[in-house]
Design a protein around this motif. Sequence first.
Motif, PDB file in Angstrom:
ATOM      1  N   THR A   1       0.833  -1.201   0.000  1.00 48.92           N
ATOM      2  CA  THR A   1       0.000   0.000   0.000  1.00 48.92           C
ATOM      3  C   THR A   1       0.869   1.254   0.000  1.00 48.92           C
ATOM      4  OG1 THR A   1      -1.775  -1.171   1.148  1.00 48.92           O
ATOM      5  CG2 THR A   1      -1.819   1.230   1.246  1.00 48.92           C
ATOM      6  N   TRP A   2       1.931   1.256   0.807  1.00 48.23           N
ATOM      7  CA  TRP A   2       2.844   2.388   0.873  1.00 48.23           C
ATOM      8  C   TRP A   2       3.497   2.615  -0.490  1.00 48.23           C
ATOM      9  CZ3 TRP A   2       8.323   2.666   0.558  1.00 48.23           C
ATOM     10  CH2 TRP A   2       8.903   3.854   1.015  1.00 48.23           C
ATOM     11  N   LEU A   3       3.944   1.541  -1.122  1.00 52.99           N
ATOM     12  CA  LEU A   3       4.588   1.627  -2.434  1.00 52.99           C
ATOM     13  C   LEU A   3       3.600   2.106  -3.495  1.00 52.99           C
ATOM     14  CD1 LEU A   3       7.074   1.114  -4.230  1.00 52.99           C
ATOM     15  CD2 LEU A   3       6.315  -1.276  -4.429  1.00 52.99           C
ATOM     16  N   TYR A   4       2.375   1.625  -3.429  1.00 53.08           N
ATOM     17  CA  TYR A   4       1.340   2.033  -4.378  1.00 53.08           C
ATOM     18  C   TYR A   4       1.100   3.532  -4.275  1.00 53.08           C
ATOM     19  CZ  TYR A   4      -3.075   1.931  -6.924  1.00 53.08           C
ATOM     20  OH  TYR A   4      -4.071   2.154  -7.842  1.00 53.08           O
ATOM     21  N   ARG A   5       0.986   4.026  -3.054  1.00 54.34           N
ATOM     22  CA  ARG A   5       0.739   5.451  -2.836  1.00 54.34           C
ATOM     23  C   ARG A   5       1.946   6.278  -3.289  1.00 54.34           C
ATOM     24  NH1 ARG A   5      -2.840   8.099  -3.932  1.00 54.34           N
ATOM     25  NH2 ARG A   5      -4.046   6.289  -3.459  1.00 54.34           N
TER      26      ARG A   5
ATOM     27  N   MET B   1      -6.237  -0.476  -9.799  1.00 52.08           N
ATOM     28  CA  MET B   1      -6.149  -1.145  -8.498  1.00 52.08           C
ATOM     29  C   MET B   1      -6.854  -2.491  -8.537  1.00 52.08           C
ATOM     30  SD  MET B   1      -6.478   1.673  -5.476  1.00 52.08           S
ATOM     31  CE  MET B   1      -7.588   2.851  -6.216  1.00 52.08           C
ATOM     32  N   LYS B   2      -8.010  -2.525  -9.154  1.00 53.09           N
ATOM     33  CA  LYS B   2      -8.809  -3.749  -9.157  1.00 53.09           C
ATOM     34  C   LYS B   2      -8.243  -4.807 -10.100  1.00 53.09           C
ATOM     35  CE  LYS B   2     -12.129  -6.547  -8.305  1.00 53.09           C
ATOM     36  NZ  LYS B   2     -11.567  -7.625  -7.528  1.00 53.09           N
ATOM     37  N   PHE B   3      -7.916  -4.422 -11.328  1.00 51.97           N
ATOM     38  CA  PHE B   3      -7.596  -5.428 -12.334  1.00 51.97           C
ATOM     39  C   PHE B   3      -6.109  -5.584 -12.634  1.00 51.97           C
ATOM     40  CE2 PHE B   3     -11.980  -4.094 -13.212  1.00 51.97           C
ATOM     41  CZ  PHE B   3     -12.599  -5.307 -12.974  1.00 51.97           C
ATOM     42  N   ILE B   4      -5.311  -4.596 -12.340  1.00 50.14           N
ATOM     43  CA  ILE B   4      -3.879  -4.705 -12.599  1.00 50.14           C
ATOM     44  C   ILE B   4      -3.137  -5.045 -11.313  1.00 50.14           C
ATOM     45  CG2 ILE B   4      -1.809  -3.530 -13.455  1.00 50.14           C
ATOM     46  CD1 ILE B   4      -3.987  -4.091 -15.580  1.00 50.14           C
TER      47      ILE B   4
ATOM     48  N   VAL C   1      -9.612  -1.662  -2.304  1.00 51.59           N
ATOM     49  CA  VAL C   1      -9.781  -0.467  -3.133  1.00 51.59           C
ATOM     50  C   VAL C   1     -10.602   0.571  -2.370  1.00 51.59           C
ATOM     51  CG1 VAL C   1     -10.773   0.454  -5.268  1.00 51.59           C
ATOM     52  CG2 VAL C   1      -9.556  -1.730  -5.305  1.00 51.59           C
ATOM     53  N   ALA C   2     -11.673   0.113  -1.741  1.00 53.00           N
ATOM     54  CA  ALA C   2     -12.526   1.023  -0.978  1.00 53.00           C
ATOM     55  C   ALA C   2     -11.738   1.688   0.147  1.00 53.00           C
ATOM     56  CB  ALA C   2     -13.729   0.261  -0.414  1.00 53.00           C
ATOM     57  N   SER C   3     -10.931   0.926   0.832  1.00 53.20           N
ATOM     58  CA  SER C   3     -10.128   1.456   1.931  1.00 53.20           C
ATOM     59  C   SER C   3      -9.125   2.497   1.437  1.00 53.20           C
ATOM     60  CB  SER C   3      -9.397   0.312   2.633  1.00 53.20           C
ATOM     61  OG  SER C   3      -8.520   0.803   3.603  1.00 53.20           O
ATOM     62  N   ILE C   4      -8.433   2.193   0.353  1.00 52.43           N
ATOM     63  CA  ILE C   4      -7.431   3.111  -0.195  1.00 52.43           C
ATOM     64  C   ILE C   4      -8.078   4.404  -0.685  1.00 52.43           C
ATOM     65  CG2 ILE C   4      -5.787   3.451  -2.094  1.00 52.43           C
ATOM     66  CD1 ILE C   4      -5.138   0.420  -1.843  1.00 52.43           C
ATOM     67  N   CYS C   5      -9.242   4.285  -1.326  1.00 56.68           N
ATOM     68  CA  CYS C   5      -9.896   5.450  -1.927  1.00 56.68           C
ATOM     69  C   CYS C   5     -10.830   6.177  -0.977  1.00 56.68           C
ATOM     70  CB  CYS C   5     -10.676   5.022  -3.167  1.00 56.68           C
ATOM     71  SG  CYS C   5      -9.613   4.410  -4.481  1.00 56.68           S
ATOM     72  N   GLY C   6     -11.058   5.630   0.196  1.00 53.69           N
ATOM     73  CA  GLY C   6     -11.967   6.273   1.142  1.00 53.69           C
ATOM     74  C   GLY C   6     -13.420   6.209   0.698  1.00 53.69           C
ATOM     75  N   MET C   7     -13.784   5.104   0.069  1.00 48.06           N
ATOM     76  CA  MET C   7     -15.157   4.905  -0.413  1.00 48.06           C
ATOM     77  C   MET C   7     -15.712   3.654   0.259  1.00 48.06           C
ATOM     78  SD  MET C   7     -14.336   5.424  -4.496  1.00 48.06           S
ATOM     79  CE  MET C   7     -16.015   5.245  -5.074  1.00 48.06           C
TER      80      MET C   7
END
Length: 173
Positions: free
Chosen positions: A74-78, A134-137, A145-151
Amino acid sequence: MNLHDHSDYDLVDLIVQEDMQAFEVLYERYAGRVLKRCYFICLSSDQARDLMQEIWIKVFLHLRSFKKEATFQTWLYRLTTNHCLNYLKSRSRADQLFQKIEMEEKVPTEDTHSVEVKDILATIPFEDRELLTMKFIAGYTYEEVASICGMNVSAVKMKVSRLLGRLRKAVES
């Protein structure tokens, strides 16, 4: 114990202690994902490779600041997303205009009906591309995805479903 068997957190600790083999293992584990993420943000293979190199330098220099409050992935993604977005913001308007004109000049030949995925993705706003990436790649679950995007999860599912519908229509037309 083989370095490949270590967790990401263990590898980070070893890298902070200047174990370069641990860095190589971490790089092997995530380089492909970072490159794909860079590509889906900038839509240029050459630029994605350049950005990936810059990101791994940043990773090496900033690992001490990784607090392990989230997963390393998650850190690397951000970090990857922020670096690529900063790159896009820093490009001159003339460069962006040139690329837009260049894309508009592309005319499909009569003997082919192939669809350029890059061109279709370029029509989608970045935030939407990010969800699909995020979902497919990257392979995140809807919950991640929801957690990362705040949705909330149902909003992510609905948005991804609508985006896939739009992509299908773009491919069919």
